[in-house]
Design an enzyme around this catalytic site. Structure first.
Site, PDB file in Angstrom:
ATOM      1  N   GLU A 268      43.149  44.639  31.228  1.00  0.00           N
ATOM      2  CA  GLU A 268      43.423  43.217  31.441  1.00  0.00           C
ATOM      3  C   GLU A 268      44.774  42.808  30.880  1.00  0.00           C
ATOM      4  OE1 GLU A 268      38.833  41.650  31.562  1.00  0.00           O
ATOM      5  OE2 GLU A 268      40.049  41.106  29.829  1.00  0.00           O
ATOM      6  N   ASN A 269      45.200  41.622  31.304  1.00  0.00           N
ATOM      7  CA  ASN A 269      46.458  41.051  30.864  1.00  0.00           C
ATOM      8  C   ASN A 269      46.251  39.554  30.705  1.00  0.00           C
ATOM      9  OD1 ASN A 269      49.237  39.757  31.546  1.00  0.00           O
ATOM     10  ND2 ASN A 269      49.692  41.881  31.027  1.00  0.00           N
ATOM     11  N   ALA A 270      46.891  38.953  29.726  1.00  0.00           N
ATOM     12  CA  ALA A 270      46.744  37.517  29.493  1.00  0.00           C
ATOM     13  C   ALA A 270      47.150  36.693  30.709  1.00  0.00           C
ATOM     14  CB  ALA A 270      47.566  37.082  28.279  1.00  0.00           C
TER      15      ALA A 270
ATOM     16  N   CYS B 144      35.689  44.715  43.173  1.00  0.00           N
ATOM     17  CA  CYS B 144      36.135  43.403  43.626  1.00  0.00           C
ATOM     18  C   CYS B 144      36.753  43.532  45.019  1.00  0.00           C
ATOM     19  CB  CYS B 144      37.152  42.810  42.641  1.00  0.00           C
ATOM     20  SG  CYS B 144      38.783  43.590  42.680  1.00  0.00           S
TER      21      CYS B 144
ATOM     22  N   TYR C 129      46.364  37.411  33.722  1.00  0.00           N
ATOM     23  CA  TYR C 129      45.289  37.670  34.684  1.00  0.00           C
ATOM     24  C   TYR C 129      45.750  38.401  35.947  1.00  0.00           C
ATOM     25  CZ  TYR C 129      42.275  34.857  31.737  1.00  0.00           C
ATOM     26  OH  TYR C 129      41.575  34.371  30.676  1.00  0.00           O
TER      27      TYR C 129
ATOM     28  N   GLU D  41      38.955  50.777  39.427  1.00  0.00           N
ATOM     29  CA  GLU D  41      38.992  51.512  40.686  1.00  0.00           C
ATOM     30  C   GLU D  41      40.436  51.771  41.132  1.00  0.00           C
ATOM     31  OE1 GLU D  41      35.473  48.579  40.928  1.00  0.00           O
ATOM     32  OE2 GLU D  41      37.435  48.699  39.954  1.00  0.00           O
TER      33      GLU D  41
ATOM     34  N   CYS E  43      40.022  45.614  45.194  1.00  0.00           N
ATOM     35  CA  CYS E  43      39.786  47.061  45.122  1.00  0.00           C
ATOM     36  C   CYS E  43      39.200  47.596  46.425  1.00  0.00           C
ATOM     37  CB  CYS E  43      38.876  47.402  43.949  1.00  0.00           C
ATOM     38  SG  CYS E  43      39.704  47.238  42.360  1.00  0.00           S
TER      39      CYS E  43
END
Length: 133
Positions: free
Chosen positions: A44-46, A86, A48, A55, A89
């Protein structure tokens, strides 16, 4: 690799996930037609949007090593319901292996296995693009 080994590889990646925002770890294990397996976890990244799903992480590793012939992928989460890829993916994997098997796992180790085309029945592929003259 057996089906059970592939599932175990996906589950083993849950501890590698970097998910300080969603607190929803995901692990994946992607098998190529020659039996090579690539694993991935969500990162993850802040911001988003730059977040990388498990995947696509596994598929990116495979593609960067010259593999684009995916047979099946196992996707694991620590949730009661089945952990499914998701939409991004699903679309990403469709580019390379529309007929691949997707094995979705839940926290109890139960599985739901579906062909990718069933998870993304009207995915956008190269048949929509104009043909060269």
């Amino acid at each position: 690799m057996t089906r059970e080994e592939l599932k175990a590889a996906a589950v083993s990646m849950l501890d590698m996930a970097y998910c300080p925002y969603s607190h929803f770890p995901v692990g994946a294990a992607l098998e190529c037609s020659d039996g090579t397996v690539y694993t991935g976890c969500n990162i993850e990244n802040a911001g988003y949007s730059p977040t990388l799903c498990a995947e696509r992480n596994a598929a990116g590793k495979a593609i960067s090593e010259g593999h684009k012939d995916f047979v099946r992928i196992a996707v694991a989460g620590r949730c009661d319901d089945f952990c499914v890829p998701c939409g991004v993916c699903r679309q990403f994997l469709l580019e390379f292996a529309p007929d691949m098997e997707v094995i979705c796992l839940n926290s109890k180790g139960e599985e739901l296995a579906l062909p990718l085309k069933e998870l993304l029945p009207y995915g956008f592929d190269n048949t929509y693009l104009p043909k060269e003259n």
